[in-house]
Structure formats: C-alpha cells, structure tokens
Design an enzyme around this catalytic site. Structure first.
Site, PDB file in Angstrom:
ATOM      1  CD1 TRP A 132      -1.914  -2.299   1.890  1.00 55.33           C
ATOM      2  CD2 TRP A 132      -2.848  -1.504   0.025  1.00 55.33           C
ATOM      3  NE1 TRP A 132      -2.825  -3.223   1.437  1.00 55.33           N
ATOM      4  CE2 TRP A 132      -3.411  -2.766   0.300  1.00 55.33           C
ATOM      5  CE3 TRP A 132      -3.286  -0.822  -1.124  1.00 55.33           C
ATOM      6  CZ2 TRP A 132      -4.380  -3.369  -0.503  1.00 55.33           C
ATOM      7  CZ3 TRP A 132      -4.254  -1.415  -1.934  1.00 55.33           C
ATOM      8  CH2 TRP A 132      -4.788  -2.660  -1.619  1.00 55.33           C
ATOM      9  CE  LYS A 154      -8.257  -2.474   4.569  1.00 54.71           C
ATOM     10  NZ  LYS A 154      -8.439  -3.773   3.925  1.00 54.71           N
ATOM     11  CG  ASP A 208      -3.200   3.806   4.126  1.00 52.84           C
ATOM     12  OD1 ASP A 208      -4.257   3.643   4.765  1.00 52.84           O
ATOM     13  OD2 ASP A 208      -2.901   3.119   3.122  1.00 52.84           O
TER      14      ASP A 208
HETATM   15  C1  PLP Z   1      -3.351  -0.158   4.389  1.00 54.72           C
HETATM   16  C2  PLP Z   1      -4.266  -0.092   3.203  1.00 54.72           C
HETATM   17  N1  PLP Z   1      -4.274   1.010   2.434  1.00 54.72           N
HETATM   18  C3  PLP Z   1      -5.077   1.122   1.367  1.00 54.72           C
HETATM   19  C4  PLP Z   1      -5.925   0.108   0.996  1.00 54.72           C
HETATM   20  C5  PLP Z   1      -6.796   0.278  -0.204  1.00 54.72           C
HETATM   21  O1  PLP Z   1      -8.057   0.634   0.238  1.00 54.72           O
HETATM   22  P1  PLP Z   1      -9.288   0.858  -0.734  1.00 54.72           P
HETATM   23  O2  PLP Z   1      -9.682  -0.474  -1.245  1.00 54.72           O
HETATM   24  O3  PLP Z   1     -10.299   1.513   0.158  1.00 54.72           O
HETATM   25  O4  PLP Z   1      -8.847   1.773  -1.839  1.00 54.72           O
HETATM   26  C6  PLP Z   1      -5.969  -1.059   1.763  1.00 54.72           C
HETATM   27  C7  PLP Z   1      -6.887  -2.151   1.390  1.00 54.72           C
HETATM   28  O5  PLP Z   1      -6.810  -3.257   1.835  1.00 54.72           O
HETATM   29  C8  PLP Z   1      -5.115  -1.156   2.888  1.00 54.72           C
HETATM   30  O6  PLP Z   1      -5.121  -2.257   3.642  1.00 54.72           O
END
Ligand code: PLP
Length: 362
Positions: free
Chosen positions: A104, A197, A173
């Site tokens: 991520w 989550k 994030d």
């Molecule tokens: C730490 C983290 N950041 C970003 C995301 C991406 O999120 P989204 O699907 O809401 O774009 C995730 C998805 O699992 C994640 O775990």
C-alpha cells in the site's frame, strides 16, 4: 437473537459489531419515524445532517482532535487518497518523504510519481520482503509531509510508535488500524482510512485533515478532488455514501458507549493479539512472518509447514465456523485479521481450532 454467523477474520471488508448490524436491521424500514430507510432519505434532510454531524463529533472525541482538524467522508477508497494527497499538498517543486513498508505504501508512492511530484523514499523494508518497520530514519526537514502506512495489512507489520519527524507533519494511511488504539494526533497533518476494515462498510473513506494543510491546494485541482470542497460543505458537496456514513456512525457509537473508548479498545486488541502470537511462539508448527518488534496487532500473518497444509487449514477452519483466514493472494500463507469488531471469544475459538488442527496434522 439466534444467528448462524461465523467467526469472521476477513481482512476487509471485515467483521462489524453484531450490535451495529442489529441496529441497522431494526431501523432499516423506518429510519427515525420518516417512514423511509436511511438509503431512501435526502442527504440534505435534517435526519441525515444529524447522522453526519454525530459521526464527525464522535470521530473528533475518539481521536482527541483539537479544533484545527476537520473530519471528512470521501469516496474512492484509500486508493483515491494515494492520488489526492500529492495533488493537493505538493504544489510546485515542494517535496515529500515516503516510507515504503509494503504494497500500500508502494502504491501511494507510485501515485505521487505518476503526477511528476518530487518524492523521496526516506526508508524502505523491501530488502527483507517488508517483514519489519524501518528504524532510525533520516527525514528531510524541508519536506511538506512524511507519508507512512501505520499498519501493513498484507505483510502483517505496524508502527508501534510513530517516528520523530522533527515537526514535519505525518500524513498517514491508517486504513487497517484506525481507532484500534489511541494515537498522538498532534503529529499528523492528515489521516485517512478506507472504512471497510475497522470503521464500517466499504464505500466511504474517513479523512482527518489539519486546517493548515488546506492552503496548499493549487487552483488547477478539480472541485471533487480538493479537500477544501469537502471542508466547505461538511462532506455534502455532492451526494455522499449515506448508508456507509450512517453505519460508520453506529460503529463509532459502539466504540464510545459499549467499548468505552480507545484506551479500552487497545487493551482488548493487545489481549487478542497476545493470545494468538503467544500460542504460535510457544509451538513451532505455525510461524508468524513479521519480525517480533514490528508485528501488527490487526493482521496476524503466519505460515504452516507446507502450502498444502495451509490450504487444508483454511478449508477446515471454515468448516468449523472460522472464516477469512487465507493470506493475501500476493504473499500466500495465512492471515487472521483481528480488527476491533473481532471478539476475544473469536480469537479463543481460533486458537482452540489451531491446537486441534496441529494435533491432527503436526
Ligand atoms: C493499508 C491499506 N491502504 C489502502 C488500501 C486500499 O483501500 P481501498 O480499497 O479503500 O482503496 C488497503 C486495502 O486493503 C489497505 O489495507
């Protein structure tokens, strides 16, 4: 109420508190005497205004935010934030530091680079397949922000403490650990989290932004991609994801009123993680993949002696009422996500099952 719900260890969308789901169900056909469901009323109605204002107020209380912070609800998930952050905060030739701790963070870096922004990767744990959180990082004091991923959902690592950035605001994030523990929000310029989550259903992204970060947005950024648009209109510039925001509000109420806040939530989360890691450390059949000091309390990643056994484990677990234990497709193995709504009882049931599985297959 009797249900046939399973113990849900999904990584996201993930378990929600049963009390929240029941409240949604009870109020669904007639929301607050309107004779309509929450999915049918106007986002400009008094009823929905109360919903969004309540969710904002609860987020501020839970995160202990001072008056400089705005709480926003956006669409496009956390992934949209990867693009919006550099678009809004990095004007001209200003630069930002990013720490690469896995998939991520890497995506966040890519999105800044696509826009031709100046990005410095101040540290990375790629050398050891992202199994640890880097230490003793030298940050650029002229950076506009330092970007971190507080919890790495796929690799099962997390920052137990946030680094000293010498006053440079952290942009973080927190998709997979927001509201799982208290954090010192004074260090942060912006926090974002896809809700699916730890805070609610998919479809909404919670963004917390400090007032001074709003001044940086270039005039060329389109209306819907500007943070100041959402601030000016209390996230109601256009039709927001009303149902998701409503459910987030119920989860926040549960956190405040049933759990009793983030200190208590953190204790419970620690207890759950200690139980699972402690059991695995005492044996040897199940091997946690993250370095001990960097272990995530939210996503416990582990391996079994063979891939065949891992498949068998995930399948047998499901047959025994324990779902969502397969590791991310990019890394394999197993993963138990222990978000706020996953009870201690669920983790006890998992450990009991793991013991039985090991006795049969070890
Ligand atoms: C730490 C983290 N950041 C970003 C995301 C991406 O999120 P989204 O699907 O809401 O774009 C995730 C998805 O699992 C994640 O775990």
């Amino acid at each position: 109420m009797k249900t046939n719900r399973i113990y849900n260890f999904n990584p996201g969308p993930a378990a929600l508190p049963l009390a929240v789901l029941e409240e949604v169900q009870q109020n669904f056909l007639d929301f607050k005497g309107t004779g309509m469901s929450i999915t049918e009323i106007s986002h400009r109605s008094k009823q929905f205004n109360d919903v969004i204002n309540d969710a904002v107020a609860r987020t501020k209380r839970l995160l202990n935010l001072d008056d400089r912070f705005h709480v926003l609800f956006l669409q496009g998930g956390a992934s949209m934030q990867f693009a919006m952050i550099p678009m809004n905060l990095l004007a001209g030739d200003s630069s930002a530091d990013y720490v690469d701790t896995g998939t991520w963070s890497t995506k966040a870096i890519q999105e800044a680079r696509i826009q031709g922004k100046t990005i410095n990767v101040a540290a990375s744990s790629k050398d050891k397949n992202y199994t640890y959180i880097p230490k003793n990082i030298h940050f650029n004091e002229n950076a506009v922000f330092v970007h971190l991923t507080s919890n790495n959902t796929i690799k099962g690592t997390s920052w137990s403490d946030f680094p000293d950035t010498k006053g440079v605001p952290i942009v973080c994030d927190m998709s997979s650990d927001i509201l799982s523990r208290p954090v010192d929000t004074k260090k942060f310029g912006l926090i974002y989290a896809g809700a699916q989550k730890n805070v609610g259903p998919a479809g909404v992204c919670l963004v917390v932004i400090r007032q001074d970060m709003l001044d940086r947005t270039p005039d060329t950024v389109p209306t819907m991609l500007r943070y100041d648009t959402y601030v000016a209109k209390n996230s109601l510039y256009n039709t927001p994801p009303c149902f998701a925001i409503y459910t987030v509000g119920l989860v926040l109420k549960w956190l405040e009123e049933t759990i009793g806040g983030l200190d208590r939530m953190a204790e419970i989360n620690q207890q759950k993680a200690d139980l699972l890691y402690g059991f695995m450390d005492a044996g040897g059949f199940y091997r946690p993949t993250a370095e001990v000091a960097s272990r995530s309390l939210m996503n416990v990643t582990f391996r079994l002696p063979s891939e065949k056994l891992e498949q068998h484990f995930v399948q047998q677990a499901l047959e025994n009422g324990l779902g969502g234990l397969k590791g991310h497709r990019s890394v394999g193995g197993c993963r138990a996500s222990l978000y706020n709504a996953v009870s201690l009882e669920a983790v006890e049931a998992l450990v009991d099952f793991m013991k039985t599985f090991e006795n049969k297959n070890g």
